[in-house]
Structure formats: structure tokens, C-alpha cells
Design a protein around this motif. Structure first.
Motif, PDB file in Angstrom:
ATOM      1  N   PHE A 225      -3.874  -5.135   3.431  1.00 31.63           N
ATOM      2  CA  PHE A 225      -4.658  -4.135   4.162  1.00 31.63           C
ATOM      3  C   PHE A 225      -6.073  -4.056   3.586  1.00 31.63           C
ATOM      4  CE2 PHE A 225      -0.198  -2.769   4.401  1.00 31.63           C
ATOM      5  CZ  PHE A 225      -0.040  -2.538   5.758  1.00 31.63           C
ATOM      6  N   PRO A 226      -6.853  -5.121   3.680  1.00 34.88           N
ATOM      7  CA  PRO A 226      -8.161  -5.128   3.022  1.00 34.88           C
ATOM      8  C   PRO A 226      -9.168  -4.163   3.621  1.00 34.88           C
ATOM      9  CG  PRO A 226      -7.893  -7.072   4.414  1.00 34.88           C
ATOM     10  CD  PRO A 226      -6.556  -6.393   4.365  1.00 34.88           C
ATOM     11  N   ASP A 227      -8.890  -3.589   4.796  1.00 27.26           N
ATOM     12  CA  ASP A 227      -9.864  -2.728   5.459  1.00 27.26           C
ATOM     13  C   ASP A 227      -9.544  -1.237   5.325  1.00 27.26           C
ATOM     14  OD1 ASP A 227      -7.556  -2.854   6.972  1.00 27.26           O
ATOM     15  OD2 ASP A 227      -8.595  -2.813   8.906  1.00 27.26           O
ATOM     16  N   VAL A 228      -8.580  -0.864   4.470  1.00 20.98           N
ATOM     17  CA  VAL A 228      -8.210   0.545   4.386  1.00 20.98           C
ATOM     18  C   VAL A 228      -9.283   1.338   3.647  1.00 20.98           C
ATOM     19  CG1 VAL A 228      -5.735   0.105   4.477  1.00 20.98           C
ATOM     20  CG2 VAL A 228      -6.893   0.208   2.256  1.00 20.98           C
ATOM     21  N   PRO A 229      -9.341   2.664   3.849  1.00 25.63           N
ATOM     22  CA  PRO A 229     -10.319   3.484   3.133  1.00 25.63           C
ATOM     23  C   PRO A 229     -10.085   3.429   1.624  1.00 25.63           C
ATOM     24  CG  PRO A 229      -9.292   4.714   4.929  1.00 25.63           C
ATOM     25  CD  PRO A 229      -8.521   3.450   4.788  1.00 25.63           C
ATOM     26  N   THR A 230     -11.146   3.572   0.885  1.00 28.22           N
ATOM     27  CA  THR A 230     -11.056   3.614  -0.571  1.00 28.22           C
ATOM     28  C   THR A 230     -11.227   5.050  -1.046  1.00 28.22           C
ATOM     29  OG1 THR A 230     -13.426   3.191  -0.791  1.00 28.22           O
ATOM     30  CG2 THR A 230     -11.959   1.275  -0.795  1.00 28.22           C
TER      31      THR A 230
ATOM     32  N   ASP B   8      -5.479   7.797  -3.694  1.00 21.55           N
ATOM     33  CA  ASP B   8      -4.474   7.107  -4.495  1.00 21.55           C
ATOM     34  C   ASP B   8      -3.782   6.034  -3.653  1.00 21.55           C
ATOM     35  OD1 ASP B   8      -5.044   8.659  -6.686  1.00 21.55           O
ATOM     36  OD2 ASP B   8      -3.427  10.096  -6.315  1.00 21.55           O
ATOM     37  N   PRO B   9      -3.302   4.956  -4.299  1.00 21.65           N
ATOM     38  CA  PRO B   9      -2.736   3.841  -3.525  1.00 21.65           C
ATOM     39  C   PRO B   9      -1.538   4.214  -2.663  1.00 21.65           C
ATOM     40  CG  PRO B   9      -3.249   3.132  -5.761  1.00 21.65           C
ATOM     41  CD  PRO B   9      -3.441   4.618  -5.731  1.00 21.65           C
ATOM     42  N   TRP B  10      -0.617   5.014  -3.192  1.00 23.03           N
ATOM     43  CA  TRP B  10       0.594   5.300  -2.414  1.00 23.03           C
ATOM     44  C   TRP B  10       0.289   6.112  -1.162  1.00 23.03           C
ATOM     45  CZ3 TRP B  10       4.680   4.046  -0.257  1.00 23.03           C
ATOM     46  CH2 TRP B  10       5.737   4.894   0.069  1.00 23.03           C
ATOM     47  N   PRO B  11      -0.455   7.228  -1.226  1.00 28.24           N
ATOM     48  CA  PRO B  11      -0.823   7.896   0.033  1.00 28.24           C
ATOM     49  C   PRO B  11      -1.603   6.996   0.980  1.00 28.24           C
ATOM     50  CG  PRO B  11      -1.236   9.346  -1.839  1.00 28.24           C
ATOM     51  CD  PRO B  11      -0.892   7.994  -2.399  1.00 28.24           C
ATOM     52  N   THR B  12      -2.426   6.111   0.433  1.00 26.90           N
ATOM     53  CA  THR B  12      -3.182   5.198   1.287  1.00 26.90           C
ATOM     54  C   THR B  12      -2.252   4.222   1.993  1.00 26.90           C
ATOM     55  OG1 THR B  12      -5.100   5.372  -0.180  1.00 26.90           O
ATOM     56  CG2 THR B  12      -5.046   3.507   1.335  1.00 26.90           C
TER      57      THR B  12
ATOM     58  N   HIS C 266      -9.097  10.985   7.770  1.00 29.51           N
ATOM     59  CA  HIS C 266      -8.502   9.884   8.524  1.00 29.51           C
ATOM     60  C   HIS C 266      -7.179  10.356   9.130  1.00 29.51           C
ATOM     61  CE1 HIS C 266     -11.358   6.995   6.803  1.00 29.51           C
ATOM     62  NE2 HIS C 266     -11.184   7.644   5.674  1.00 29.51           N
ATOM     63  N   PRO C 267      -7.132  10.593  10.443  1.00 27.01           N
ATOM     64  CA  PRO C 267      -5.886  11.059  11.053  1.00 27.01           C
ATOM     65  C   PRO C 267      -4.790  10.011  10.953  1.00 27.01           C
ATOM     66  CG  PRO C 267      -7.488  10.460  12.730  1.00 27.01           C
ATOM     67  CD  PRO C 267      -8.202  10.409  11.423  1.00 27.01           C
ATOM     68  N   ARG C 268      -3.582  10.457  11.123  1.00 27.90           N
ATOM     69  CA  ARG C 268      -2.441   9.550  11.061  1.00 27.90           C
ATOM     70  C   ARG C 268      -2.566   8.468  12.130  1.00 27.90           C
ATOM     71  NH1 ARG C 268       3.869  11.553  10.837  1.00 27.90           N
ATOM     72  NH2 ARG C 268       4.870   9.505  11.010  1.00 27.90           N
TER      73      ARG C 268
END
Length: 232
Positions: free
Chosen positions: A193-198, A201-205, A218-220
């Protein structure tokens, strides 16, 4: 006067900052083995009565079906890497079928007579198959996945996503607490998932990336997919 001041007066310059990109740590077979081991350990704490007819989080499947689906995913990823020349345009042609309308289409089904202990043994065995294939398959091998032709590291990462996210679904249905290792989640996010928000924390992301939860600002997600293609 400090040594650094003396250097400055003598005309010394600080060493240049390297601009070489930092190579992220790869996802490994050990990461996958750890995720499966922690999942099975947690699920074994659920009482046998909890497995009867409970939905797995927001899924339409019950908890038993979800473990069968997860086992099937791990088995299928291992099988995809298995042929001497893995297919690049289709899955290895096992026969998948549903036990009921709306249930998961699996090649792997656990014997109900074996109870939850047998179900989790099936999950453990399928996880071990994928771990072994990731360890022993040369890194240059490529195999088909609908989200992109991938390599052994990619299939390890996919197996981890399936494991940690479906264990989240199961923990919700079974009333358990699940918090997978942050560093493993971080490596999987980088790989798939290289385009996810930074910033989060990794697990919620990862839960956001797979449509399980919202993130601040960022909505679900209602639609999602990973990118399994090989990184150069």
C-alpha cells in the motif's frame, strides 16, 4: 573552544548528507510465521461456544467460515508459487466451491467434527505451507495474483494482510483483543500500500487501507485493493 568550533574556523565543512534512497526492510517468511502464530494463539483463547453462528466483524461470513477463508488464502498463495513455472495469467486451477450461498468459495474446508481446535490446526497448517514456500522459492520467481503479478515477498505480505485483518474480523466477532506487531504492519504497508497516508500508527493505517476503519481526515474506504506488483 569546542572541537567543532575549531573545525569551522579552519574552513572545514560538515560531511554531505547522503541522497541515496533508503531501501525499506523486506517482508520476510519470519514475519508471516509470526503473524500466523500470534493469530492462532489468540483464537485458541475463544471458548468453543463462541464459534457457533457469530458473524466475523462486518463480514457476511461467520467466524468458522472466516477461518476457512483465511486458511484457503494462505494455501492458495503457497500453491500459486508451487509449479516449476507458475502461471502469470491465472490461478492454479484448484476447484473452489461454497458450502452455502453467500459463503466463501474455498478449496480448503475444515472437518466440523474436529471442532474449533481442528479448525485452527487447519489454519496453522496452511500458514506453514506458505511460510515454507516463501522461504524456499527463489526471489526471481513470479506468479499470478489478481492484484498484480508478484514475487515470494509479495505473497508473504499478502498472507500477512489476510492474517492480521481477518484476525481483526474474528476478534470482533469472538470478543477478543487483537493488536498485531506494528513493525510487521509497517513493512506490509510499504510493500503493498505505497500510497496510504503517513503519520498514523501502522496498524490503524492498515485497517484503514483494507476498509475496516476510518483515519483522522480520511473516511472509511468502501473500495480498496493492494498493489502486489514487484518493486524495482
Amino acid at each position: 573552544m569546542s572541537r567543532s568550533s575549531n573545525q569551522a574556523e579552519a574552513g572545514h565543512r560538515p560531511p554531505p548528507v547522503s541522497t541515496t534512497p533508503v531501501t525499506p526492510d523486506p517482508v520476510t517468511a519470519d514475519d508471516l510465521a509470526r503473524a500466523v502464530r500470534l493469530s492462532v494463539r489468540l483464537l485458541r483463547t475463544a471458548p468453543a461456544s463462541a464459534w457457533e453462528g457469530r458473524a466475523a466483524g462486518s463480514l457476511e461470513w461467520d467466524c468458522w467460515e472466516t477461518v476457512e477463508h483465511l486458511s484457503d488464502d494462505l494455501f492458495a498463495y503457497a500453491a500459486q508459487l508451487g509449479p516449476s513455472t507458475p502461471p502469470l495469467d491465472r490461478e492454479v486451477p484448484f476447484f473452489w466451491h461454497r458450502r452455502r450461498p453467500g459463503g466463501p468459495a474455498n478449496a480448503v474446508h475444515a472437518d466440523r467434527a474436529a471442532g474449533p481446535a481442528g479448525l485452527l490446526q487447519t489454519l496453522e497448517a496452511c500458514g506453514a505451507l506458505l511460510v515454507a514456500m516463501v522461504r524456499t522459492t527463489p526471489p526471481q520467481v513470479r506468479a499470478h495474483h489478481v492484484f498484480g503479478v508478484s514475487d515470494p515477498e509479495g505473497f508473504a505480505a499478502m498472507g500477512i494482510v489476510e492474517t492480521v485483518v481477518h484476525t481483526h474480523d474474528l476478534a470482533s466477532g469472538l470478543g477478543l483483543d487483537w493488536d498485531p506487531p506494528a513493525e510487521v504492519c509497517a513493512r506490509v504497508l510499504t510493500r503493498l500500500f505505497p500510497d496510504v497516508p503517513t503519520g498514523a500508527d501502522p496498524w490503524p493505517t492498515l485497517l484503514w487501507a483494507t476498509g475496516r476503519a476510518a483515519l483522522p481526515g480520511h473516511p472509511r474506504r468502501t473500495e480498496w485493493r493492494w498493489d502486489g506488483t514487484v518493486r524495482s
